[in-house]
Write an enzyme that holds these catalytic residues in place. Structure first.
Site, PDB file in Angstrom:
ATOM      1  CE  LYS A 249      -2.153  -0.850   3.897  1.00 50.32           C
ATOM      2  NZ  LYS A 249      -1.594  -2.135   4.378  1.00 50.32           N
TER       3      LYS A 249
ATOM      4  NE  ARG B 297      -4.625  -1.176   9.271  1.00 50.92           N
ATOM      5  CZ  ARG B 297      -3.504  -0.671   8.736  1.00 50.92           C
ATOM      6  NH1 ARG B 297      -3.477   0.557   8.310  1.00 50.92           N
ATOM      7  NH2 ARG B 297      -2.434  -1.414   8.630  1.00 50.92           N
TER       8      ARG B 297
ATOM      9  NE  ARG C 215       6.944  -2.636   6.108  1.00 49.25           N
ATOM     10  CZ  ARG C 215       5.614  -2.631   6.100  1.00 49.25           C
ATOM     11  NH1 ARG C 215       4.963  -2.332   4.997  1.00 49.25           N
ATOM     12  NH2 ARG C 215       4.946  -2.952   7.189  1.00 49.25           N
TER      13      ARG C 215
ATOM     14  NE  ARG D 147       5.894  -0.012  10.150  1.00 49.89           N
ATOM     15  CZ  ARG D 147       4.776  -0.247   9.488  1.00 49.89           C
ATOM     16  NH1 ARG D 147       4.649   0.202   8.266  1.00 49.89           N
ATOM     17  NH2 ARG D 147       3.799  -0.923  10.034  1.00 49.89           N
TER      18      ARG D 147
ATOM     19  NE  ARG E 137       1.594  -4.578  11.291  1.00 52.93           N
ATOM     20  CZ  ARG E 137       2.836  -4.554  10.792  1.00 52.93           C
ATOM     21  NH1 ARG E 137       3.833  -5.093  11.471  1.00 52.93           N
ATOM     22  NH2 ARG E 137       3.063  -3.993   9.633  1.00 52.93           N
TER      23      ARG E 137
HETATM   24  P1  ADP Z   1       0.929  -1.922   7.732  1.00 52.10           P
HETATM   25  O1  ADP Z   1      -0.025  -1.733   6.609  1.00 52.10           O
HETATM   26  O2  ADP Z   1       2.221  -2.500   7.329  1.00 52.10           O
HETATM   27  O3  ADP Z   1       0.337  -2.646   8.911  1.00 52.10           O
HETATM   28  P2  ADP Z   1       0.615   0.868   8.659  1.00 52.10           P
HETATM   29  O4  ADP Z   1       1.740   1.832   8.723  1.00 52.10           O
HETATM   30  O5  ADP Z   1      -0.485   1.126   7.721  1.00 52.10           O
HETATM   31  O6  ADP Z   1       1.340  -0.508   8.323  1.00 52.10           O
HETATM   32  O7  ADP Z   1      -0.024   0.677  10.123  1.00 52.10           O
HETATM   33  C1  ADP Z   1       0.742   0.444  11.259  1.00 52.10           C
HETATM   34  C2  ADP Z   1      -0.133   0.372  12.476  1.00 52.10           C
HETATM   35  O8  ADP Z   1      -0.787   1.629  12.704  1.00 52.10           O
HETATM   36  C3  ADP Z   1      -1.286  -0.639  12.417  1.00 52.10           C
HETATM   37  O9  ADP Z   1      -0.868  -1.941  12.788  1.00 52.10           O
HETATM   38  C4  ADP Z   1      -2.280  -0.035  13.424  1.00 52.10           C
HETATM   39  O10 ADP Z   1      -1.882  -0.293  14.750  1.00 52.10           O
HETATM   40  C5  ADP Z   1      -2.118   1.455  13.190  1.00 52.10           C
HETATM   41  N1  ADP Z   1      -3.076   1.962  12.187  1.00 52.10           N
HETATM   42  C6  ADP Z   1      -2.763   2.471  10.959  1.00 52.10           C
HETATM   43  N2  ADP Z   1      -3.876   2.817  10.282  1.00 52.10           N
HETATM   44  C7  ADP Z   1      -4.933   2.505  11.090  1.00 52.10           C
HETATM   45  C8  ADP Z   1      -6.352   2.592  10.949  1.00 52.10           C
HETATM   46  N3  ADP Z   1      -6.920   3.066   9.825  1.00 52.10           N
HETATM   47  N4  ADP Z   1      -7.123   2.175  11.983  1.00 52.10           N
HETATM   48  C9  ADP Z   1      -6.574   1.708  13.106  1.00 52.10           C
HETATM   49  N5  ADP Z   1      -5.254   1.580  13.302  1.00 52.10           N
HETATM   50  C10 ADP Z   1      -4.415   1.975  12.305  1.00 52.10           C
END
Ligand code: ADP
Ligand code: ZN
Length: 221
Positions: free
Chosen positions: A13, A88, A128, A163, A174
């Site tokens: 993404k 999400r 990553r 990360r 996740r």
């Molecule tokens: P990835 O897609 O690799 O999990 P992100 O950077 O999108 O990485 O998200 C990292 C973390 O941030 C998620 O595991 C969650 O804890 C939080 N997060 C990100 N976006 C959302 C969202 N839309 N709703 C709830 N938590 C979120």
């Protein structure tokens, strides 16, 4: 145009979202990046959300929706944006729909699903690394998309970091959280909007397919 990027952690993404954002001149908004910045600055919000993120859990909808609404009210996203990592949950998707319908009803809204088999996800995520320079944020993979020089960003020369939540234990969590919500979320977009699914096996090919889809899609909301 507002483009929502859907897909499991590590599905691409961020990588694909950044490429599309440059090509289409649309601002890229990543809720994960916003949250990580708040944590590194130890703001009130950062302190509140830190444990959710390090445990691979979702930040509560209320907090997430508020954060995104604030960001979507800024000037640089008047014409649209690429949303990476939001929504999400269906509650987030509904809040986004209501917000954009009130704010910018004439702009098209499209969802892109990056559909990567689970068997590939863990490998992608543990390999990553990301550029430590926040305004760059380039993403690399130590197996498939290596930086030219170890530990250094090709684009801006800053150091690369891993990360904190990109470890095997958290990624399984996740992934489970993703699957708990993805079916409903994909159905929401299939029903209420436009949904285009692609398996991003080769990055260039996936980007080309998505762009062709967006160009051919002349309909309005
Ligand atoms: P990835 O897609 O690799 O999990 P992100 O950077 O999108 O990485 O998200 C990292 C973390 O941030 C998620 O595991 C969650 O804890 C939080 N997060 C990100 N976006 C959302 C969202 N839309 N709703 C709830 N938590 C979120
Ligand atoms: Zn960089």
């Amino acid at each position: 145009m507002y483009i929502v990027m859907l897909g499991a952690p590590g599905s691409g993404k961020g990588t694909i979202g950044k490429i599309l954002s440059e090509d289409m001149r649309l601002t890229h908004i990543s809720t994960g990046d916003i949250f990580r910045e708040q944590i590194s600055k130890q703001t009130e919000l950062g302190k509140k959300i830190e444990s959710y993120i390090s445990n691979g859990m979702l930040v509560p909808d209320e907090v997430t929706i508020e954060t995104v609404k604030t960001r979507l009210s800024e000037d640089d996203v008047k014409e649209g944006a690429i949303l990476d990592g939001f929504p999400r949950t269906v509650a987030q998707a509904e809040a986004l729909r209501d917000f954009l319908e009130a704010k910018n009803p004439s702009q098209k809204r499209i969802a892109i699903e990056l559909d990567v088999p689970d068997s590939e996800i863990v490998k992608r995520v543990v390999n990553r690394v990301t550029c430590s320079n926040k305004s760059c944020g380039a993403i690399y993979n130590l197996e498939t998309r290596k930086p030219k020089q170890e530990g250094i960003c090709d684009i801006c020369g800053s150091s690369l970091t891993k990360r904190a939540d990109d470890n095997e234990e958290t990624v399984s969590k996740r992934l489970a959280v993703y699957h708990a919500n993805s079916k409903e979320l994909l159905e929401f977009y299939a029903k209420n909007n436009r949904l285009y699914s692609v398996y991003p096996k080769q990055l260039d090919e996936a980007v080309a397919n998505i762009k062709a889809y967006l160009e051919n899609d002349k309909g309005s909301n």
